[in-house]
Design an enzyme around this catalytic site. Sequence first.
Site, PDB file in Angstrom:
ATOM      1  N   HIS A 119     -31.221  15.343 -14.070  1.00  0.00           N
ATOM      2  CA  HIS A 119     -31.441  16.486 -13.176  1.00  0.00           C
ATOM      3  C   HIS A 119     -32.703  16.246 -12.354  1.00  0.00           C
ATOM      4  O   HIS A 119     -33.678  15.750 -12.903  1.00  0.00           O
ATOM      5  CB  HIS A 119     -31.594  17.773 -13.988  1.00  0.00           C
ATOM      6  CG  HIS A 119     -31.893  18.965 -13.131  1.00  0.00           C
ATOM      7  ND1 HIS A 119     -30.924  19.572 -12.362  1.00  0.00           N
ATOM      8  CD2 HIS A 119     -33.056  19.635 -12.895  1.00  0.00           C
ATOM      9  CE1 HIS A 119     -31.476  20.587 -11.694  1.00  0.00           C
ATOM     10  NE2 HIS A 119     -32.767  20.630 -11.998  1.00  0.00           N
TER      11      HIS A 119
ATOM     12  N   ALA B 109      -8.483   2.231  17.901  1.00  0.00           N
ATOM     13  CA  ALA B 109      -8.630   2.111  16.438  1.00  0.00           C
ATOM     14  C   ALA B 109      -7.392   2.742  15.807  1.00  0.00           C
ATOM     15  O   ALA B 109      -7.449   3.836  15.251  1.00  0.00           O
ATOM     16  CB  ALA B 109      -9.899   2.808  15.975  1.00  0.00           C
TER      17      ALA B 109
ATOM     18  N   TYR C 187     -17.971 -17.202   6.986  1.00  0.00           N
ATOM     19  CA  TYR C 187     -17.999 -16.787   5.580  1.00  0.00           C
ATOM     20  C   TYR C 187     -18.155 -15.270   5.498  1.00  0.00           C
ATOM     21  O   TYR C 187     -18.950 -14.685   6.228  1.00  0.00           O
ATOM     22  CB  TYR C 187     -19.156 -17.465   4.835  1.00  0.00           C
ATOM     23  CG  TYR C 187     -19.029 -18.963   4.829  1.00  0.00           C
ATOM     24  CD1 TYR C 187     -17.963 -19.572   4.191  1.00  0.00           C
ATOM     25  CD2 TYR C 187     -19.954 -19.754   5.498  1.00  0.00           C
ATOM     26  CE1 TYR C 187     -17.824 -20.955   4.200  1.00  0.00           C
ATOM     27  CE2 TYR C 187     -19.823 -21.139   5.516  1.00  0.00           C
ATOM     28  CZ  TYR C 187     -18.752 -21.724   4.872  1.00  0.00           C
ATOM     29  OH  TYR C 187     -18.598 -23.081   4.901  1.00  0.00           O
TER      30      TYR C 187
END
Length: 474
Positions: A450, A275, A43
């Site tokens: 801020h 990769a 899953y």
Amino acid sequence: MVVGDVTTGTEVLVVGAGPGGYVAAIRAAQNGLDTTLVDRDAYGGTCLNYGCIPSKALISATDVAHDARNAEEMGVYADPLIRADEMQEWKAGVVDQLTSGVEKLCKANGVNLIEGEATFVDDSTARIAHGGEGQGSESIEFEHAIVATGSRPIQIPGFEYADDPVWSSRDALDVEEPPEKLLVVGAGYIGMELSTVFAKMGVDVTVVEMLDGILPGYEDDVSRVVKKRADDLGIDFNFGEAASEWVEDGDGIVVTTEDEDGEESTYDADKVLVAVGRQPVSESLDPEAAGVEVDEHGFIATDDQARTNVDNIYAVGDVAGEPMLAHKASKEGIVAAEVIAGEPAALDQQAIPAAVFTDPEIATVGMTEAEAEEAGFEPKIGQFPFRASGRALSTGESEGFVRIVAEQEADFVLGAQIVGPEASELIAELTLAIEMGATLEDVASTVHTHPTLAEAVMEAAENANDEAIHTLNR
Ligand SMILES: Cc1cc2nc3c(=O)[nH]c(=O)nc-3n(C[C@H](O)[C@H](O)[C@H](O)COP(=O)(O)OP(=O)(O)OC[C@H]3O[C@@H](n4cnc5c(N)ncnc54)[C@H](O)[C@@H]3O)c2cc1C
């Protein structure tokens, strides 16, 4: 009874429980459709098990060590010890929590879950082979199917993932004993994220890349910020070279590369991580048996409602094409489920963000300046450097910038590129701006907390309108 004798029916069959498939299944069930979700593995698919989540867990853990080791400027002295096996245990815990969450969510929404490999028999029947000896198979008759079978790493000739020193991204994420020297083939986003992880573990990392720079597809001034940090981490880059073979040499290996003139170079390493990109997974499902067209690369073409060429069959996620991103897969999954339920859903490609979790992060959405010009706009640009952000300076992470691309006259936001701290989070504000058709004025006049990094987004919007306060207007 032999399991193979059973034939059940379902309104919606979803094949693949990655972020495309499980999200589609949950939304279909939420819409009252009888839904069955089948996966042959785990899953959460690639994303939760072998991709986004484990890689981000390792990125966070190695960041902690790296930041601690480099905090002397802030008056903090630390010499952290990395125990890769314990890091793996922690990562596995994160993955387990998420994957079991997916299973629980599916069950709680009434999705029927089946473990096994699905193969289409025709456009209304699939056969599910349950793994393991004597487990048999079953048939499912469906009214609609959603194909969400994902993708896998591309292999290059001579570098078989089954051979021990050759790693795919999946192997690299499970390493309990980091090598001394790692050669990474490919400087795309997966190669760069993992190179950074290993460099921060103290591994000697060398990258070879066929193209002439890192992170193809990103603008030069964006990727330059990441390249500079990677250089500072000691990663060694070699561009214009393609890996051609590897041989064992004593305890390690030697990898040979070739440039376009056929000139060879060699690199010593202990492991080699390949990769070079990902390719769709569709052959085990045999989409053609259901009449679904697959292109020469294995992708299934879809329209903006995730429909394939076969009326009752949809495809979502990596198997349905670029961008191969988890959130794009999930969005397509939702669209497919809603279209099946008769709702007027469609995918709007213009506001799909992308993030690279390098150091620092990159995140983009919508158009670049060049793309806006190509599309016939006369763009105006606003930019704000993080070195002018109080929050960025106070965290010690002040490289990079926020850039906003907007339409000149009507002032609406067309795109954004962010490189710097928390870029992956900051891009959400500009994604919402594009989705809502917001103007620069809307972004600039929104009061931002801020001191935060998000103020940089507001300042970039002000800069585009020559109203910047904390940077010079260009
Ligand atoms: C190292 C790495 C890092 C990544 N990082 C990010 C990131 O930070 N952000 C991001 O957005 N994306 C990231 N991605 C990409 C992301 O993982 C994919 O885009 C996403 O998982 C695609 O989802 P999907 O549902 O299409 O397919 P997948 O997640 O690949 O799932 C497909 C599922 O289908 C199952 N399946 C296949 N064929 C069958 C069959 N015939 N029968 C039954 N089941 C079958 C598979 O077992 C699998 O579980 C990363 C990928 C990698 C490898």
